[in-house]
Structures are given as structure tokens and as C-alpha cells.
Scaffold this motif. Structure first.
Motif, PDB file in Angstrom:
ATOM      1  N   ALA A  55       2.001  -0.804 -11.368  1.00 21.27           N
ATOM      2  CA  ALA A  55       0.872  -0.388 -10.254  1.00 21.27           C
ATOM      3  C   ALA A  55      -0.145  -0.885 -10.447  1.00 21.27           C
ATOM      4  CB  ALA A  55       0.085   0.549 -11.581  1.00 21.27           C
ATOM      5  N   MET A  56      -0.957  -1.604 -11.176  1.00 22.78           N
ATOM      6  CA  MET A  56      -1.727  -2.501 -11.405  1.00 22.78           C
ATOM      7  C   MET A  56      -2.137  -4.024 -10.560  1.00 22.78           C
ATOM      8  SD  MET A  56      -4.859  -3.330 -12.309  1.00 22.78           S
ATOM      9  CE  MET A  56      -5.647  -1.992 -13.508  1.00 22.78           C
ATOM     10  N   ALA A  57      -1.120  -4.268 -10.163  1.00 21.49           N
ATOM     11  CA  ALA A  57      -0.963  -5.568  -9.182  1.00 21.49           C
ATOM     12  C   ALA A  57      -0.549  -5.250  -7.885  1.00 21.49           C
ATOM     13  CB  ALA A  57       0.708  -6.027 -10.030  1.00 21.49           C
ATOM     14  N   TRP A  58       0.053  -4.109  -7.940  1.00 21.03           N
ATOM     15  CA  TRP A  58      -0.266  -3.477  -6.325  1.00 21.03           C
ATOM     16  C   TRP A  58      -1.652  -3.702  -5.770  1.00 21.03           C
ATOM     17  CZ3 TRP A  58      -1.944   0.760  -3.523  1.00 21.03           C
ATOM     18  CH2 TRP A  58      -1.243   1.218  -2.154  1.00 21.03           C
ATOM     19  N   LEU A  59      -2.123  -2.457  -7.028  1.00 20.33           N
ATOM     20  CA  LEU A  59      -3.935  -2.296  -6.565  1.00 20.33           C
ATOM     21  C   LEU A  59      -4.849  -3.528  -6.452  1.00 20.33           C
ATOM     22  CD1 LEU A  59      -3.922   0.599  -9.731  1.00 20.33           C
ATOM     23  CD2 LEU A  59      -4.218   1.163  -7.047  1.00 20.33           C
ATOM     24  N   ARG A  60      -4.241  -4.858  -7.289  1.00 24.44           N
ATOM     25  CA  ARG A  60      -5.565  -5.774  -7.164  1.00 24.44           C
ATOM     26  C   ARG A  60      -4.959  -6.284  -5.907  1.00 24.44           C
ATOM     27  NH1 ARG A  60      -8.206  -6.412 -11.663  1.00 24.44           N
ATOM     28  NH2 ARG A  60      -7.872  -6.259 -13.368  1.00 24.44           N
ATOM     29  N   SER A  61      -3.693  -6.267  -5.431  1.00 24.71           N
ATOM     30  CA  SER A  61      -3.038  -6.731  -4.294  1.00 24.71           C
ATOM     31  C   SER A  61      -3.525  -6.437  -2.740  1.00 24.71           C
ATOM     32  CB  SER A  61      -1.900  -7.736  -3.860  1.00 24.71           C
ATOM     33  OG  SER A  61      -0.349  -6.536  -4.335  1.00 24.71           O
ATOM     34  N   ASN A  62      -4.266  -4.892  -3.027  1.00 25.89           N
ATOM     35  CA  ASN A  62      -3.943  -4.149  -1.967  1.00 25.89           C
ATOM     36  C   ASN A  62      -5.874  -3.794  -1.430  1.00 25.89           C
ATOM     37  OD1 ASN A  62      -0.796  -3.783  -0.244  1.00 25.89           O
ATOM     38  ND2 ASN A  62      -0.966  -3.535  -2.885  1.00 25.89           N
ATOM     39  N   GLU A  63      -6.242  -4.238  -2.362  1.00 29.34           N
ATOM     40  CA  GLU A  63      -7.581  -3.425  -2.414  1.00 29.34           C
ATOM     41  C   GLU A  63      -8.421  -3.301  -1.530  1.00 29.34           C
ATOM     42  OE1 GLU A  63     -12.022  -4.947  -4.556  1.00 29.34           O
ATOM     43  OE2 GLU A  63     -10.291  -5.885  -5.384  1.00 29.34           O
ATOM     44  N   ARG A  96       4.458   8.189 -11.701  1.00 28.61           N
ATOM     45  CA  ARG A  96       5.846   7.222 -10.929  1.00 28.61           C
ATOM     46  C   ARG A  96       5.917   7.839  -9.505  1.00 28.61           C
ATOM     47  NH1 ARG A  96       8.594   3.198 -11.363  1.00 28.61           N
ATOM     48  NH2 ARG A  96       8.640   3.232 -13.429  1.00 28.61           N
ATOM     49  N   SER A  97       6.466   9.338  -9.574  1.00 25.94           N
ATOM     50  CA  SER A  97       6.356  10.253  -7.927  1.00 25.94           C
ATOM     51  C   SER A  97       5.392   9.810  -7.422  1.00 25.94           C
ATOM     52  CB  SER A  97       6.646  11.395  -8.291  1.00 25.94           C
ATOM     53  OG  SER A  97       5.467  11.971  -8.123  1.00 25.94           O
ATOM     54  N   GLU A  98       4.222   9.761  -7.846  1.00 23.40           N
ATOM     55  CA  GLU A  98       3.282   9.417  -6.310  1.00 23.40           C
ATOM     56  C   GLU A  98       3.090   8.151  -5.966  1.00 23.40           C
ATOM     57  OE1 GLU A  98      -0.887  10.233  -4.444  1.00 23.40           O
ATOM     58  OE2 GLU A  98       0.558  11.733  -5.316  1.00 23.40           O
ATOM     59  N   PHE A  99       3.108   6.902  -7.023  1.00 26.61           N
ATOM     60  CA  PHE A  99       3.523   5.406  -6.496  1.00 26.61           C
ATOM     61  C   PHE A  99       4.375   5.178  -5.862  1.00 26.61           C
ATOM     62  CE2 PHE A  99       4.393   0.722  -8.317  1.00 26.61           C
ATOM     63  CZ  PHE A  99       3.995   0.768  -7.639  1.00 26.61           C
ATOM     64  N   GLU A 100       5.732   5.911  -6.304  1.00 19.67           N
ATOM     65  CA  GLU A 100       6.890   4.737  -5.296  1.00 19.67           C
ATOM     66  C   GLU A 100       6.577   5.500  -4.047  1.00 19.67           C
ATOM     67  OE1 GLU A 100      10.249   7.041  -7.065  1.00 19.67           O
ATOM     68  OE2 GLU A 100       9.982   5.383  -8.302  1.00 19.67           O
ATOM     69  N   SER A 101       6.076   7.091  -3.636  1.00 20.52           N
ATOM     70  CA  SER A 101       6.081   7.726  -2.441  1.00 20.52           C
ATOM     71  C   SER A 101       5.034   6.947  -1.824  1.00 20.52           C
ATOM     72  CB  SER A 101       5.953   9.165  -2.614  1.00 20.52           C
ATOM     73  OG  SER A 101       4.603   8.963  -3.041  1.00 20.52           O
ATOM     74  N   THR A 102       3.769   6.908  -2.189  1.00 16.69           N
ATOM     75  CA  THR A 102       2.457   5.719  -2.115  1.00 16.69           C
ATOM     76  C   THR A 102       2.848   4.223  -1.453  1.00 16.69           C
ATOM     77  OG1 THR A 102       0.835   7.667  -2.680  1.00 16.69           O
ATOM     78  CG2 THR A 102       0.335   5.931  -1.973  1.00 16.69           C
ATOM     79  N   THR A 103       3.200   3.696  -2.487  1.00 14.76           N
ATOM     80  CA  THR A 103       4.174   2.182  -1.496  1.00 14.76           C
ATOM     81  C   THR A 103       4.767   2.156  -0.894  1.00 14.76           C
ATOM     82  OG1 THR A 103       5.349   1.663  -3.276  1.00 14.76           O
ATOM     83  CG2 THR A 103       2.788   1.029  -4.113  1.00 14.76           C
ATOM     84  N   SER A 104       5.903   3.206  -1.057  1.00 13.08           N
ATOM     85  CA  SER A 104       6.994   3.147   0.048  1.00 13.08           C
ATOM     86  C   SER A 104       6.666   3.141   1.826  1.00 13.08           C
ATOM     87  CB  SER A 104       7.967   4.168  -0.675  1.00 13.08           C
ATOM     88  OG  SER A 104       7.665   5.261  -0.139  1.00 13.08           O
TER      89      SER A 104
END
Length: 375
Positions: free
Chosen positions: A222-230, A365-373
Motif C-alpha cells: 500500500a505504501m509503495a502504491w501511495l508513493r507512486s500514485n501521489e 485489504r478489500s479497499e486496496f484491491e478494489s481501488t488499485t485494480s
């Protein structure tokens, strides 16, 4: 062996962690007397202990004070907010929180309780504290607001009014000019100049400490994704930080009459507050026995009301991003809560923060997967 899901009420119950009221009446009486040189017979008639589900970062004691002055006896009720021994949010000083509340209560129309006195010497009451005005009102419970307490007891129309009344105050916060008010000191900008980057740095450090350097893979991803999608930081409004109706007081007509807990205030995109407001409530709906209460506002209704209150337009893609920020810090705070409870013996030493044991993690987990997909 996996443990069963930890109940939220067990997670939030903290009376054994906090100090209680033993021994504070006498020094508090002396403190109040020192503030009232013309008063006599200063006495504390009652001290209400903090609720079991109140915040870990500070303890609020409700004090009934009586004294004699001028033409006769007087009485008043105050709130004494004492710094907790459990450091929930490292780097967020108690004096910083007090300073924010003083500015907001004196320079704005927000229903923020005024501060009457502050004691910086921890020896007086076994911790720094300040005295603030008592505001008459009720607040939804922190543990299960969609199952028990005032929301569940109100009519459909009344609970909707409460939600939108609180939301209107959130919009009012974001209309403020933090620099003009002298609140720019709450900035947590990183060296890059980004408020969001500074916030992510803070929560990542905080999480790594509470998890003993053994982060969940979910949190690492999650942190890696947040940093790359700021997203672009186009405005830096005053942020409440802990934006939820559980930190508001409401009168009998469901009007918001108090906004408390300012320790996490910062600057940034106001959608960060709105994201936390919606995400935290969605989690409570997720774990509620019967889901959302009848007639509970939809996300679209909430966004529309917030736009009217704040005067800004909500970009829903950006809101989704900040909901993942909100979820990250909720799991981070959960990790710290568990670490504290393990340290004082309330939880087993081998208890781990896992998706199987704690609903905030599985919900994230469910929020992260549904959003990033679909982002």
C-alpha cells in the motif's frame, strides 16, 4: 494458530491503560484555587472518568467545581484534558494540540471549546493538562455506532440530520485560511515540499516502529502504491486529521455543537479529511450486525453535501486515493494500540495484527484491491 476476530469494544476499552482519577482531585482543587484568587471554599464535587472508548492520546475528565465569590456560591463544569502516558502519535506534542485549539476557539466561528488554562509542568497532575469549557452534547460511540448508541436510537430523519450537520462543519474547517489564522505551523511538508509526502513519511515511520520492523505485506504494498500514485497537491487547507462524527458533540436537535481532538491537524488536500470521514464510517458499516442504518446517507449524497459546505469540487478519483491513505493510518494506529495493550498485559504477547484477527486490516485489504485494480 489463527485467533478469532478481536472485538472492537475489546480493542478500544482502555481504562486499565489510563491512570484513572485516583489522586488528582487534591492537586486539581489547588490548581483551580490558584486561578481564582478572589474565590473561597473552592471544591471539586465530582469527577467523571473518561469513557471506556475515549482516545488513547489524552484523558478527558469532567469536573464539577463549586466555590464562593462575590455575592454567593458558584458552580461550573469543566473538562480537564490530560496528556496520556501512552504516546499514540509520536511527534504530535500536547502543547501543539492546545495551541491549535486556542486559535480555532478564539479566531473562528467553529464550535471548538475554549481553553481556560494550561499547565506545562507534568508534576502537577502527573502529566501536562489544560482546562477547557464544557460543551453540553452527546456523541456516537466509537466502537459500534451502527449497532448501539445514539445513531441506532434516533429516527431515520434525525440521524441523517446529524450526519449532514457534522459534514457542514467539516466543510467550514476547509474554508478557513490557515496562514491568515497563524496555523501554518501545523505543516508537515517533506523536504520535497509536499504536505502529502511528509504525511506518508510520518505514518510509515510510525507503523514501522509499532510493528517492530515487521510490516504486513499489505502495508508495504500500500505504501509503495501511495508513493507512486501521489496526486498533485493543488491546495493546502487546514485538515482536522481525525475527521469523524465520533469527535463531534451534538445537541438534542442533532446540531453539531462541538468539535474536539485536534492533535492530528495538519495542512493538505481537504479530500484527505473527507476520505477519512467516509472510509471510517464504511468500516463500521462493514462490521455492523445489520449493515448501515435505515436511510443512512449514500456516498453521492455525502459528496454533494460536502461540496455545498466547503465550496469546493470533489474529484472522486482523488478521493479514492485518500481513502487508501486513511486506511493506511487506521491500520497503523491499530498496530500501535495493540503494541500498547501487549505492553501493559491486556493482550497476549504473541498476538499479531493480522487480517484474520482485526477487521480494520481485512477491510483495508478489500479497499486496496478494489481501488488499485480500477484506478
Amino acid at each position: 494458530m489463527e485467533r478469532k476476530l478481536v472485538d472492537n469494544s475489546e480493542l478500544l476499552a482502555e481504562k486499565a491503560v489510563q491512570s484513572g482519577v485516583d489522586g488528582i482531585a487534591q492537586p486539581l482543587t489547588a490548581f483551580f484555587a490558584s486561578l481564582m484568587p478572589e474565590a473561597t471554599n473552592v471544591q471539586i464535587s465530582n469527577i467523571d472518568t473518561p469513557p471506556a472508548d475515549s482516545g488513547f492520546s489524552a484523558e478527558n475528565y469532567f469536573v464539577d467545581l463549586t466555590w464562593t465569590e462575590g455575592d454567593g456560591p458558584r458552580r461550573a463544569r469543566y473538562v480537564v484534558r490530560r496528556q496520556s502516558k501512552a504516546a499514540m502519535f509520536p511527534g504530535r506534542s500536547f502543547s501543539r494540540e492546545r495551541r491549535i485549539q486556542e486559535i480555532l476557539s478564539t479566531k473562528t466561528d467553529l464550535p471548538v471549546p475554549g481553553i481556560l488554562a494550561y499547565e506545562d509542568d507534568p508534576a502537577v497532575l502527573d502529566g501536562r493538562f489544560y482546562v477547557m469549557k464544557y460543551l453540553q452534547g452527546a456523541t456516537p460511540p466509537a466502537a459500534a455506532p451502527h449497532d448501539v448508541g445514539m445513531l441506532a436510537e434516533l429516527s431515520e430523519q434525525a440521524r441523517r440530520k446529524l450526519w449532514f450537520s457534522g459534514l457542514s462543519q467539516l466543510g467550514a474547517i476547509h474554508r478557513l485560511d490557515a496562514v491568515e489564522l497563524g496555523l501554518d505551523f501545523v505543516s508537515d511538508a517533506a523536504q520535497s515540499g509536499s504536505e502529502l509526502a511528509g504525511l506518508l513519511d510520518y505514518w510509515e515511520r510510525h507503523y514501522m516502529q509499532s510493528s517492530n520492523g515487521k510490516p504486513l505485506q499489505l502495508m508495504t504494498d500500500a505504501m509503495a502504491w501511495l508513493r507512486s500514485n501521489e496526486p498533485d497537491e493543488q491546495q493546502a487547507s487546514l485538515l482536522w486529521g481525525d475527521a469523524r462524527i465520533g469527535n463531534m458533540l451534538f445537541d438534542d436537535d442533532q446540531n453539531c455543537v462541538g468539535i474536539v481532538d485536534w492533535e492530528l491537524a495538519s495542512l493538505g488536500n481537504p479530500l484527505q479529511d473527507l476520505a477519512y470521514w467516509t472510509y471510517s464510517d464504511d468500516h463500521f458499516i462493514h462490521i455492523a450486525n445489520h449493515g448501515a442504518l435505515a436511510g443512512w446517507p449514500t456516498l453521492d449524497e455525502t459528496i454533494a453535501a460536502y461540496q455545498r459546505a466547503s465550496g469546493s469540487v470533489v474529484d472522486e478519483r482523488t478521493l479514492k486515493y485518500y481513502r487508501l491513505v486513511a486506511g493506511y493510518w487506521i491500520v497503523c494506529t491499530l498496530s500501535q494500540l495493540v503494541a500498547i495493550k501487549k505492553r501493559v498485559g491486556q493482550f497476549p504477547a504473541d498476538l499479531e495484527v493480522t487480517e484474520a484477527a482485526f477487521s480494520p486490516v481485512s477491510f483495508y485489504r478489500s479497499e486496496f484491491e478494489s481501488t488499485t485494480s480500477t484506478y
